[in-house]
Scaffold this motif. Structure first.
Motif, PDB file in Angstrom:
ATOM      1  N   SER A  14      40.417  16.320  43.057  1.00  0.00           N
ATOM      2  CA  SER A  14      40.806  17.706  43.337  1.00  0.00           C
ATOM      3  C   SER A  14      41.656  17.798  44.599  1.00  0.00           C
ATOM      4  O   SER A  14      42.520  18.665  44.712  1.00  0.00           O
ATOM      5  CB  SER A  14      39.562  18.590  43.472  1.00  0.00           C
ATOM      6  N   GLY A  17      45.144  15.701  43.472  1.00  0.00           N
ATOM      7  CA  GLY A  17      45.844  16.338  42.363  1.00  0.00           C
ATOM      8  C   GLY A  17      46.326  15.393  41.296  1.00  0.00           C
ATOM      9  O   GLY A  17      46.842  15.836  40.267  1.00  0.00           O
ATOM     10  N   LEU A  49      38.545  20.908  36.264  1.00  0.00           N
ATOM     11  CA  LEU A  49      39.949  20.705  36.604  1.00  0.00           C
ATOM     12  C   LEU A  49      40.803  20.830  35.349  1.00  0.00           C
ATOM     13  O   LEU A  49      40.443  20.292  34.297  1.00  0.00           O
ATOM     14  CB  LEU A  49      40.171  19.321  37.242  1.00  0.00           C
ATOM     15  N   ASN A  50      41.918  21.521  35.477  1.00  0.00           N
ATOM     16  CA  ASN A  50      42.902  21.594  34.404  1.00  0.00           C
ATOM     17  C   ASN A  50      44.069  20.671  34.710  1.00  0.00           C
ATOM     18  O   ASN A  50      44.578  20.662  35.841  1.00  0.00           O
ATOM     19  CB  ASN A  50      43.425  23.022  34.245  1.00  0.00           C
ATOM     20  N   ARG A  51      44.475  19.906  33.715  1.00  0.00           N
ATOM     21  CA  ARG A  51      45.640  19.023  33.892  1.00  0.00           C
ATOM     22  C   ARG A  51      46.901  19.816  33.609  1.00  0.00           C
ATOM     23  O   ARG A  51      47.078  20.352  32.512  1.00  0.00           O
ATOM     24  CB  ARG A  51      45.544  17.823  32.962  1.00  0.00           C
ATOM     25  N   TYR A  56      46.396  17.940  38.669  1.00  0.00           N
ATOM     26  CA  TYR A  56      45.104  18.520  38.345  1.00  0.00           C
ATOM     27  C   TYR A  56      44.819  19.690  39.282  1.00  0.00           C
ATOM     28  O   TYR A  56      44.825  19.538  40.506  1.00  0.00           O
ATOM     29  CB  TYR A  56      43.998  17.478  38.482  1.00  0.00           C
ATOM     30  N   PRO A  58      42.092  23.017  40.149  1.00  0.00           N
ATOM     31  CA  PRO A  58      40.720  23.447  39.882  1.00  0.00           C
ATOM     32  C   PRO A  58      40.650  24.769  39.124  1.00  0.00           C
ATOM     33  O   PRO A  58      41.464  25.673  39.338  1.00  0.00           O
ATOM     34  CB  PRO A  58      40.128  23.596  41.288  1.00  0.00           C
ATOM     35  N   THR A  59      39.687  24.858  38.231  1.00  0.00           N
ATOM     36  CA  THR A  59      39.352  26.129  37.603  1.00  0.00           C
ATOM     37  C   THR A  59      38.525  26.944  38.601  1.00  0.00           C
ATOM     38  O   THR A  59      38.213  26.472  39.700  1.00  0.00           O
ATOM     39  CB  THR A  59      38.532  25.887  36.327  1.00  0.00           C
ATOM     40  N   GLY A  62      35.602  25.028  39.164  1.00  0.00           N
ATOM     41  CA  GLY A  62      35.949  23.869  39.980  1.00  0.00           C
ATOM     42  C   GLY A  62      36.044  24.204  41.457  1.00  0.00           C
ATOM     43  O   GLY A  62      35.641  23.411  42.325  1.00  0.00           O
ATOM     44  N   GLN A  63      36.569  25.389  41.777  1.00  0.00           N
ATOM     45  CA  GLN A  63      36.647  25.813  43.175  1.00  0.00           C
ATOM     46  C   GLN A  63      35.259  25.964  43.779  1.00  0.00           C
ATOM     47  O   GLN A  63      35.007  25.560  44.910  1.00  0.00           O
ATOM     48  CB  GLN A  63      37.431  27.121  43.271  1.00  0.00           C
ATOM     49  N   ARG A  66      33.752  22.507  44.253  1.00  0.00           N
ATOM     50  CA  ARG A  66      34.368  21.802  45.379  1.00  0.00           C
ATOM     51  C   ARG A  66      33.797  22.290  46.715  1.00  0.00           C
ATOM     52  O   ARG A  66      33.506  21.483  47.595  1.00  0.00           O
ATOM     53  CB  ARG A  66      35.888  21.988  45.347  1.00  0.00           C
TER      54      ARG A  66
END
Length: 323
Positions: A14, A17, A49-51, A56, A58-59, A62-63, A66
């Motif tokens: 994350s 990236g 994570l979205n590619r 990458y 974070p969704t 994901g945030q 993290r």
């Protein structure tokens, strides 16, 4: 059940990236990073994570993860620093990081003798042009050419390096001795963008030879030495390294190349740990023994065009004294 290692891999990805950078940071294969991310997402039942074309990202979930993971990371590091600093044994792992040439040509010979007297200490020597984080425990000790300003780090100057302009006899026969008064027209340069070369020496080289063409650029000082040895062009090299090569000539220049300081860096919470303190003292003594070879008092002394034999002998004598 969550695996902290999965969180560590998620944080690396994350932050960077991309898989390549995360894998390099963690010193694993890219597939391992991807597999650990998938394991974490499966454990939580949510995509983190979205590619995207920009790497990458974070969704929302994901945030949140993290932020939580970084708090856990900070608490873990604090615990390691607090408890690790109380270790009184001359035993265990000491991780030392520096640039490639410093590692292979200076630190490896210097540290090789430690195991003879302290068999319970294991040294991990990490050549890396990046500045590994001492605060994040990526390494215990760093030898750097730039002074760090972070408050939690303790810094000591342990030496300095002199640099010079070099070429092989084959190259000089083919292209002639550089004419600095006309900007070195017809000459070729080997430049460096990382490792122990910095902007000051690149600017110096460009100023010495503004009309020369760059034939090679490399992020490796060792590669620059090898390319120069094989007639690739003029290169600004560390004298402790290049003066040892019988196949290189050091050229007299209108102005000496900028030097660099050697800085020994350790985290303030670790400097009292006996095994780390021992390695710090050992490195300091080794660099003191090599001081003359690393930075001769007069970079232009004894030069009449080019000459390396005396300097080669001087380095070998200093190098033997450090053992």
């Amino acid at each position: 059940m969550l695996d902290w290692d999965d969180l560590r891999f998620f944080l690396a990805l994350s932050r960077s990236g991309n898989l390549s950078a995360a894998a390099k940071h963690l010193r694993v294969a890219q597939s391992t990073v991807g597999r650990r991310l998938a394991s974490l997402e499966a454990s939580l039942g949510v995509r983190l994570l979205n590619r995207t074309p920009n790497g990458y990202l974070p969704t929302l979930a994901g945030q949140d993860v993290r932020e939580q993971a970084e708090r856990l990371e900070a608490a873990t590091l604090h615990l390691e620093h607090t408890v690790g600093g109380r270790d009184t044994r001359l035993a265990g792992l000491v991780r030392v990081t520096c640039a490639e040439t410093i590692a292979s040509q200076l630190l490896a010979p210097c540290l090789a003798s430690v195991s003879a007297e302290h068999a319970d200490i294991m040294i991990e020597l990490i050549p890396d042009p990046r500045e590994l984080s001492l605060s994040m425990r990526e390494a215990d000790i760093a030898v750097r050419l730039e002074r760090s300003e972070q408050n939690e780090l303790v810094i000591r100057k342990i030496g300095s390096l002199a640099f010079g302009l070099y070429a092989s006899p084959t190259y000089l026969e083919r292209h002639g001795t550089p004419a600095f008064d006309d900007g070195c027209v017809g000459q070729f340069l080997i430049t460096q963008d990382e490792d122990i070369q910095d902007a000051a020496r690149n600017r110096w080289l460009e100023g010495m030879a503004p009309r020369a063409r760059v034939s090679m650029q490399t992020s490796s000082h060792e590669a620059a030495v090898a390319a120069s040895l094989h007639g690739g062009g003029l290169a600004c090299l560390a004298r402790f390294r290049a003066d040892r090569e019988g196949g290189l000539c050091r050229l007299a220049t209108p102005a000496p190349a900028p030097g660099a300081a050697l800085w020994l860096v350790v985290h303030k919470d670790n400097r009292a740990t006996p095994r780390i303190r021992l390695i710090l003292a050992h490195l300091t003594e080794c660099m003191r023994n090599l001081a003359e070879a690393l930075d001769p008092t007069d970079p232009q002394a004894g030069l009449n065009g080019y000459d390396t034999a005396i300097l080669h002998s001087r380095f070998l004598k200093s190098h033997s004294a450090s053992r």
